[in-house]
Design a protein around this motif. Structure first.
Motif, PDB file in Angstrom:
ATOM      1  N   THR A 180       0.846  -1.188   0.000  1.00 20.20           N
ATOM      2  CA  THR A 180       0.000   0.000   0.000  1.00 20.20           C
ATOM      3  C   THR A 180       0.885   1.243   0.000  1.00 20.20           C
ATOM      4  OG1 THR A 180      -0.080  -0.039   2.416  1.00 20.20           O
ATOM      5  CG2 THR A 180      -1.874  -1.136   1.248  1.00 20.20           C
ATOM      6  N   ARG A 302      -3.098  10.763   1.609  1.00 20.01           N
ATOM      7  CA  ARG A 302      -3.291   9.913   0.428  1.00 20.01           C
ATOM      8  C   ARG A 302      -3.073   8.444   0.801  1.00 20.01           C
ATOM      9  NH1 ARG A 302       0.157  12.111  -3.489  1.00 20.01           N
ATOM     10  NH2 ARG A 302       1.836  10.683  -2.926  1.00 20.01           N
ATOM     11  N   ARG A 304      -3.085   4.562  -1.200  1.00 19.04           N
ATOM     12  CA  ARG A 304      -3.202   3.750  -2.421  1.00 19.04           C
ATOM     13  C   ARG A 304      -3.204   2.272  -2.053  1.00 19.04           C
ATOM     14  NH1 ARG A 304       0.839   7.331  -4.432  1.00 19.04           N
ATOM     15  NH2 ARG A 304       2.368   5.672  -4.126  1.00 19.04           N
ATOM     16  N   PRO A 313      -6.749  -0.932  -8.700  1.00 20.03           N
ATOM     17  CA  PRO A 313      -6.063   0.049  -7.849  1.00 20.03           C
ATOM     18  C   PRO A 313      -7.015   1.182  -7.441  1.00 20.03           C
ATOM     19  CG  PRO A 313      -4.786  -0.429  -9.838  1.00 20.03           C
ATOM     20  CD  PRO A 313      -6.148  -1.017 -10.040  1.00 20.03           C
ATOM     21  N   GLU A 315      -6.966   4.974  -5.322  1.00 21.06           N
ATOM     22  CA  GLU A 315      -6.189   6.036  -4.688  1.00 21.06           C
ATOM     23  C   GLU A 315      -7.160   7.026  -4.067  1.00 21.06           C
ATOM     24  OE1 GLU A 315      -3.169   9.593  -5.988  1.00 21.06           O
ATOM     25  OE2 GLU A 315      -2.640   7.544  -6.581  1.00 21.06           O
ATOM     26  N   GLU A 317      -7.814  10.407  -1.489  1.00 20.05           N
ATOM     27  CA  GLU A 317      -7.131  11.609  -1.027  1.00 20.05           C
ATOM     28  C   GLU A 317      -8.017  12.379  -0.055  1.00 20.05           C
ATOM     29  OE1 GLU A 317      -5.619  14.042  -4.140  1.00 20.05           O
ATOM     30  OE2 GLU A 317      -4.100  12.578  -4.745  1.00 20.05           O
TER      31      GLU A 317
END
Length: 331
Positions: A180, A302, A304, A313, A315, A317
Motif C-alpha cells: 500500500t 493519500r 493507495r 487500484p 487512490e 485523497e
C-alpha cells in the motif's frame, strides 16, 4: 465479538484476582487476525492496556497453551487462556455516542473515512470509545465493521474500515506486505535539508512505567530494533518551518513522528516527541501573531491500495483540515 471498550478512571486500581475461574476463549471468525492485546481489550471490558500488557508479559495469558506476546496474531480456532481479572468498581459511564465521520469512499466491502485529529480509532488505554465504536453505534444494521489499520489519536486523515471478513483479510495482507502507499503531510520545525529523502533508522517500541507506548530510534544492528524506512519530500519551505510529504515503507508505531524528531525536525504540535515549549506557544497563540494552533500537524492525506474484491487500484485523497491549511496561510 464486538464489544464497547470502556476504560476505568485513572484513579482506579486494578489487578489480577484469585477468582473467579480462568476462562478459555476460542477465537471466532470476528476475532481472527486480531492482535492478542486488542482481543483481550475486548474480552476484558474496561481493563486498561497497562494491565493487559502485564498479564501477557507474566505468562498468565496463553494461546494454545503456549506463551504469547501482545502483538501475536490470533487465528480462527485458537484457544486463549484468559486469567481472572478484578476491576475496581466504576461509576456508570455514558454510552458510546453514535457518530458518522466524513466518508471518502464506500461500497459493500469497505469504508474510508476522514478521521479528525483528537479522536482515537478505538477505545482503550484511557479512552472510552473511538471511531470504530461510534460507527458501530451509528450503523446498527452493519453486520461487520473492523479497523483495517490505525492512526494515532493526534493524527487526522484517511482511515480504512472493512465491512466484510474477506475484505479485512485481503487489506491487512496488503498492509503487512507493504503493498500500500500511505502519504502524510507533516509540518516540521526548521529547514529540512532537501537532499535528505530517505530515513532508514531502526525503531524500538517500549512501555513507560505507566504502561504508555513509546518509541525510540536505535543504532543499526541493535538487537531490539526493527528496520523502519520513511521517504521524505519537501513540499514548501517557510522561514522557520518545512511542509513535507512523508511516505512510509514500513508501518511501525509512531514511525513518522520518531524518525522526523530523530533527524532534528520534530512535527509541530507533537506532544510526545516534539518541542514542548514551542507547542505551548502555538497553543496559546504566542508563536505567530496571535494565531493559535493546538494539534499535531500530521495528516494522512493519500492512500493507495488494490480493491480487496476487484483487485483494481484505488487512490484516495483527503485535503488538509481547515486549521492546518489556515496555519500554512499565516506562515
Amino acid at each position: 465479538m464486538q464489544q464497547i471498550i470502556r476504560a476505568k478512571p485513572p484513579a482506579a486500581r486494578s489487578g489480577v484476582a484469585p477468582g473467579p475461574a480462568v476462562r478459555h476463549v476460542v477465537v471466532d471468525e470476528a476475532s481472527a487476525g486480531q492482535r492478542l492485546d486488542n482481543f483481550l481489550a475486548k474480552t476484558l471490558k474496561g481493563a486498561p492496556k497497562s494491565l493487559i500488557y502485564r498479564i501477557v508479559r507474566s505468562g498468565e495469558v496463553r494461546v494454545n497453551k503456549g506463551r504469547a506476546t501482545a502483538d501475536t496474531r490470533l487465528a480462527l480456532g485458537d484457544e486463549v487462556r484468559v486469567p481472572p481479572v478484578r476491576l475496581a468498581a466504576r461509576g456508570e459511564q455514558a454510552l458510546t455516542p453514535a457518530r458518522e465521520f466524513p466518508v471518502v469512499y464506500e461500497d459493500e466491502h469497505l469504508l474510508a473515512v476522514d478521521k479528525p485529529a483528537g479522536v482515537a480509532v478505538h477505545g482503550g488505554s484511557g479512552v472510552s470509545f473511538g471511531v470504530i465504536e461510534q460507527l458501530r453505534r451509528a450503523r446498527p444494521q452493519a453486520r461487520m465493521l473492523e479497523l483495517v489499520h490505525r492512526l494515532d489519536k493526534e493524527t487526522s486523515g484517511l482511515l480504512l474500515i472493512a465491512k466484510k471478513r474477506s475484505a479485512l483479510t485481503a487489506l491487512q495482507d496488503q498492509f503487512r506486505s507493504r503493498e500500500t502507499g500511505k502519504t502524510y503531510a507533516a509540518l516540521v520545525i526548521g529547514a529540512w535539508p532537501a537532499h535528505k529523502k530517505v530515513i532508514d533508522v531502526p525503531l524500538h517500541k517500549y512501555l513507560t512505567g505507566e504502561g504508555e507506548r513509546r518509541v525510540r530510534a536505535v543504532a543499526p544492528g541493535a538487537e531490539e530494533g526493527r528496520r523502519s524506512i520513511t521517504l521524505v519530500q519537501v513540499v514548501q519551505a517557510f522561514a522557520d518551518y518545512t511542509l513535507l510529504d512523508v511516505t512510509i515503507k514500513t508501518g511501525r508505531t509512531h514511525q513518522i513522528r520518531v524518525h522526523l524528531a530523530h533527524e532534528g525536525h520534530p512535527i509541530v504540535g507533537d506532544d510526545k516527541y516534539g518541542d514542548f515549549a514551542l507547542n505551548r506557544a502555538w497553543a496559546r497563540g504566542q508563536a505567530l501573531a496571535g494565531h493559535r494552533f493546538a494539534r499535531m500537524f500530521l495528516h494522512a492525506r493519500r492512500l493507495r491500495f488494490d480493491h480487496p474484491a476487484t483487485g483494481q487500484p484505488l487512490e484516495l485523497e483527503s485535503p488538509l483540515p481547515r486549521e492546518c491549511a489556515e496555519l500554512l496561510q499565516h506562515l
